[in-house]
Scaffold this active site. Structure first.
Site, PDB file in Angstrom:
ATOM      1  N   CYS A  26       8.850  58.839 -61.652  1.00 26.20           N
ATOM      2  CA  CYS A  26       7.486  59.299 -61.481  1.00 26.20           C
ATOM      3  C   CYS A  26       7.453  60.822 -61.565  1.00 26.20           C
ATOM      4  CB  CYS A  26       6.904  58.846 -60.146  1.00 26.20           C
ATOM      5  SG  CYS A  26       5.197  59.359 -59.978  1.00 26.20           S
ATOM      6  N   THR A  86      -2.483  51.682 -69.350  1.00 28.93           N
ATOM      7  CA  THR A  86      -3.814  52.270 -69.455  1.00 28.93           C
ATOM      8  C   THR A  86      -4.854  51.306 -70.031  1.00 28.93           C
ATOM      9  OG1 THR A  86      -2.762  54.421 -69.697  1.00 28.93           O
ATOM     10  CG2 THR A  86      -5.036  54.261 -70.444  1.00 28.93           C
TER      11      THR A  86
HETATM   12  C1  FMN Z   1      -3.051  55.744 -63.257  1.00 30.28           C
HETATM   13  C2  FMN Z   1      -1.622  55.421 -63.533  1.00 30.28           C
HETATM   14  C3  FMN Z   1      -0.764  55.186 -62.451  1.00 30.28           C
HETATM   15  C4  FMN Z   1       0.564  54.897 -62.675  1.00 30.28           C
HETATM   16  N1  FMN Z   1       1.389  54.646 -61.608  1.00 30.28           N
HETATM   17  C5  FMN Z   1       2.681  54.308 -61.811  1.00 30.28           C
HETATM   18  C6  FMN Z   1       3.528  53.966 -60.727  1.00 30.28           C
HETATM   19  O1  FMN Z   1       3.113  53.937 -59.562  1.00 30.28           O
HETATM   20  N2  FMN Z   1       4.818  53.646 -60.993  1.00 30.28           N
HETATM   21  C7  FMN Z   1       5.327  53.623 -62.262  1.00 30.28           C
HETATM   22  O2  FMN Z   1       6.493  53.301 -62.449  1.00 30.28           O
HETATM   23  N3  FMN Z   1       4.535  53.930 -63.314  1.00 30.28           N
HETATM   24  C8  FMN Z   1       3.238  54.269 -63.123  1.00 30.28           C
HETATM   25  N4  FMN Z   1       2.428  54.568 -64.205  1.00 30.28           N
HETATM   26  C9  FMN Z   1       3.000  54.554 -65.557  1.00 30.28           C
HETATM   27  C10 FMN Z   1       2.728  53.238 -66.288  1.00 30.28           C
HETATM   28  O3  FMN Z   1       3.324  52.149 -65.619  1.00 30.28           O
HETATM   29  C11 FMN Z   1       3.232  53.293 -67.734  1.00 30.28           C
HETATM   30  O4  FMN Z   1       4.623  53.477 -67.717  1.00 30.28           O
HETATM   31  C12 FMN Z   1       2.620  54.420 -68.531  1.00 30.28           C
HETATM   32  O5  FMN Z   1       1.286  54.612 -68.187  1.00 30.28           O
HETATM   33  C13 FMN Z   1       2.715  54.208 -70.044  1.00 30.28           C
HETATM   34  O6  FMN Z   1       1.999  53.061 -70.446  1.00 30.28           O
HETATM   35  P1  FMN Z   1       0.481  53.083 -70.980  1.00 30.28           P
HETATM   36  O7  FMN Z   1       0.371  54.171 -72.000  1.00 30.28           O
HETATM   37  O8  FMN Z   1       0.253  51.712 -71.537  1.00 30.28           O
HETATM   38  O9  FMN Z   1      -0.357  53.347 -69.803  1.00 30.28           O
HETATM   39  C14 FMN Z   1       1.079  54.858 -63.996  1.00 30.28           C
HETATM   40  C15 FMN Z   1       0.220  55.090 -65.062  1.00 30.28           C
HETATM   41  C16 FMN Z   1      -1.121  55.367 -64.856  1.00 30.28           C
HETATM   42  C17 FMN Z   1      -2.009  55.604 -66.032  1.00 30.28           C
END
Ligand code: FMN
Ligand code: FAD
Ligand code: FES
Lengths: 329, 307
Positions: free
Chosen positions: A134, A289
């Site tokens: 993170c 997302t």
């Molecule tokens: C609002 C938000 C909160 C997230 N919180 C976490 C989290 O608590 N732990 C984690 O491992 N990844 C977290 N992520 C990352 C996502 O799990 C993912 O790896 C990342 O957003 C890429 O994928 P995407 O482009 O489809 O969103 C978060 C992403 C977003 C957008």
């Protein structure tokens, strides 16, 4: 033309998924938030928001900024903590009937170990995802003594940094958690590193059953009128369609050198995107997302993959998996 | 998803019934969305996907401005839904600000919009039973009046018959051209007071000054001015600095006050914790907690917020 019998099943460690589309940590809460809108039984698996040992209040707002084809977030791991998670969230998750993967995070290795030990005792959890990546919390950790001694004690006076940026720390962490639990372990990697494959290898050596690629890219945005950063935390993590090509490349590169299953994610918005990741070498994909834009994304993507397989007379995900590599070699 | 009455929120494709400009940069949109309209409470919002590509990526939040009863075509007979029947349309009042609202303004009747709603916790009207004889003041600044029309519809409907309306609406805007919905409030029997910053209509100054002046008057005069008579309650929506001032005024005068807030959102349904604001922690006075505008709000008790 006779119907072919096709299977969407896939395996992540010892976790069997009936379809390869899961929801990514932090974008689907603890499942219950989406229950009124989405038929949760149709998800391949649910990865929870990352939990930590103690509750965390998270970062000051604003926590969200929209960017071209993407968004920055700086939630800062706000979560109710281990005990409240078990008391208030887990009972709902257990009843859904799909594999539940609990994402755990912390600043120090011993925090991960304690989380793993405690969750190992709970029924209804299929695996743990180690969120070592993170970008919104700085890991003010002690250097792992053994690994650093073995490699010449270079860790002294090191600045606090992400575990995910350090091969030795990643190895030590995964190894320590491995000893604390029998649950399948998935290590989630950060793209904000010089060599993601090297970190992946360290996780494999430590005993990880699978890898999740990728977490968000560090980024920022500034309001030119006030000259203030648009996020309360100044920096945040970029996600959404903007990062898809970068994520795909990370998955492809890692899949060439590492043999444990990879969960691919980063900007997947539709079934076509998801297929690219599978072809590049992901055994499953996670939707992040996209859940915000369409809560049904994961379910629709699973259906889209099934239709594609049927149309192309491909019998299984495995038949498609990593085919880009074969074509290239 | 099967139609379930227990579902509090729905994701549906809503047909646009009309989308018309009501002032410079302000539009009113009517959506055919019976299931959402029937569940909607004043202060709740809907979350709209404005575009089918990634520009913009995220949905946009809009308060429910009003719910309506539209002519239904049943076979070849047209039937007017009577007021005793269930509502079937949602109305929005929106201001064009950027890409999402620009796209909305271009939409034509007959097109469909992907909406999620009703979302959030609306104004708390039930607690006002004990204020049944009280004076209710609604304060809207700029586009902040959007949810107040629906609120006054509900408030006037829940009033005891024959009781004279005691709802006063204070509307604030830069100039008289930007005063919206005055007629809507008056039709409902509300008294409307206007404040314009340039003095082109009503009181010259900010709506908060109008409120403060009125309240000051009652504390100084034995008899309150006609439009103010305690005890009363305040409901407000508008820009944050305005709401902050109203919170301070209501605290000084010990008036219960609810405000509707805005914050940038991602999921809109309480899952991502992206839309939080700081509120008091009543269990631990030294500390604060974060609450979600999309789920715990958008309406909050003004005294709960750490401004
Ligand atoms: C609002 C938000 C909160 C997230 N919180 C976490 C989290 O608590 N732990 C984690 O491992 N990844 C977290 N992520 C990352 C996502 O799990 C993912 O790896 C990342 O957003 C890429 O994928 P995407 O482009 O489809 O969103 C978060 C992403 C977003 C957008
Ligand atoms: C619960 C809730 C209810 C709302 N109800 C209404 C309503 O009934 N009618 C209405 O017109 N608007 C309402 N809004 C605000 C509306 O969501 C924004 O105007 C809209 O998101 C702007 O989108 P855009 O793409 O047009 O602008 P963008 O391109 O996103 O932004 C353009 C400009 O507007 C500013 N802006 C964007 N969003 C907001 C916001 N939420 N508050 C203040 N400034 C903003 C940006 O900083 C930028 O300067 C509501 C917001 C919330 C959170
Ligand atoms: S926008 Fe996700 S919790 Fe409010």
């Amino acid at each position: 033309m006779a119907e072919i019998k096709l299977s969407l099943e896939t395996e992540i460690g010892r976790i069997k998924l009936k379809n390869p589309v899961m929801v990514a940590s932090g974008t689907f809460g603890y499942g219950e938030e989406f229950a009124e809108l989405v038929d949760l039984k149709k998800l391949g698996a649910i990865v929870t928001k990352t939990i930590t040992l103690k509750p965390r209040e998270g970062n000051p707002p604003p926590r969200i900024v929209e960017t071209p084809c993407g968004m920055l977030n700086a939630i800062g791991l706000e979560n109710p903590g281990l005990e409240d998670f078990i008391k208030e969230k887990l009972s709902f998750l257990k009843k859904i009937g799909v594999p539940i993967i609990v994402s755990i995070g912390g600043d120090e290795i011993k925090e991960f170990v304690e989380l793993a030990r405690r969750l190992d005792k709970e029924k209804g959890i299929s695996g743990l995802e180690l969120n070592i990546s993170c970008p919104n919390v700085s890991a003010d950790r002690k250097p792992p003594p053994k690994a650093s001694l073995a490699k010449g004690g270079k860790t002294e006076n090191r600045k606090p940094q992400l575990i995910a940026k350090d091969e030795d720390a990643t190895y030590e962490l995964v190894k320590a958690v491995r000893q604390a639990t029998n649950l399948s372990l998935i290590t989630k990697l950060s793209p904000n590193v010089a060599d993601i494959v090297a970190i992946g290898k360290a996780a494999v050596e430590g005993g990880s059953d699978a890898l999740s690629l990728i977490n968000t890219f560090s980024g920022m945005a500034i309001d030119i009128e006030t000259r203030k950063p648009r996020l309360g935390n100044i920096i945040g993590g970029l996600s959404g369609p903007a990062i898809k090509p970068l994520a795909l490349k990370a998955v492809w590169e890692t899949a060439q050198q590492i043999d444990i299953p990879i969960i691919g994610m980063g900007g997947i918005m539709n079934w076509q995107d998801a297929l690219e990741f599978i072809i590049a070498g992901a055994s499953a994909v996670a939707i992040g997302t996209a859940n915000f834009i369409n809560p049904h994304s994961a379910v629709e993507i699973a259906q889209g993959i099934e239709d594609y397989l049927r149309k192309n007379r491909i019998k299984s995900i495995q038949e498609l998996w990593r085919t880009v590599l074969r074509n290239f070699s | 998803m099967p139609e379930m009455t227990t579902q509090k929120m729905l994701q549906i494709q809503a047909k646009i019934v009309s989308n018309t400009q009501v002032a410079e940069n302000y539009f009113k949109m009517c959506l055919d969305a019976p299931l959402v309209a029937q569940k909607a409470e004043p202060g709740q919002f809907i979350y709209i996907k404005t575009s089918n590509n990634y520009k913009p990526l995220l949905r946009r939040a809009f308060s429910i401005h009003s719910i309506g009863y539209r002519l239904l075509v049943i076979g070849y007979r047209q039937k007017r839904q009577s007021q005793s029947q269930k509502p079937n349309t949602l109305e929005l009042l929106y201001k064009v600000r950027g890409i999402g609202t620009e796209i909305l303004a271009e939409k034509k009747a007959g097109e469909e919009l992907d909406i999620i709603g009703p979302l959030g916790k609306g104004f708390n009207i039930i607690s006002n039973i004990k204020y049944q004889k009280s004076k209710i003041i609604l304060i809207g600044g700029g586009i902040g009046i959007a949810p107040l029309v629906f609120l006054s519809e509900k408030l006037t409907k829940s009033k005891i018959k024959n009781q004279k309306s005691k709802i006063t609406v204070l509307l604030g805007a830069e100039t008289k051209e930007k005063i919206l919905c005055k007629n809507d409030f008056e039709k409902l029997g509300c008294e409307v007071k206007i404040a314009t910053e340039d003095g082109s209509q009503g009181f010259k100054g900010k709506v908060t000054e109008l409120l403060a002046k009125g309240l000051l008057a009652i504390s100084h005069l034995p008899a309150s001015p006609a439009w103010l008579g305690g005890p009363f309650a305040i409901y407000a929506c508008g820009p944050t600095p305005m709401l902050k001032e109203i919170a301070q005024i209501s605290q000084r005068n010990k008036i219960p006050c609810q405000v509707s807030l805005e914050e940038k959102m991602a999921c809109g349904i309480g899952a991502c914790r992206g839309c939080v604001i700081k509120v008091k922690n009543y269990k631990d006075e030294e500390n604060f907690i974060y609450k979600r505008v999309c789920k715990d709000g958008p309406v909050f008790d003004a005294q709960e917020i750490i401004w």
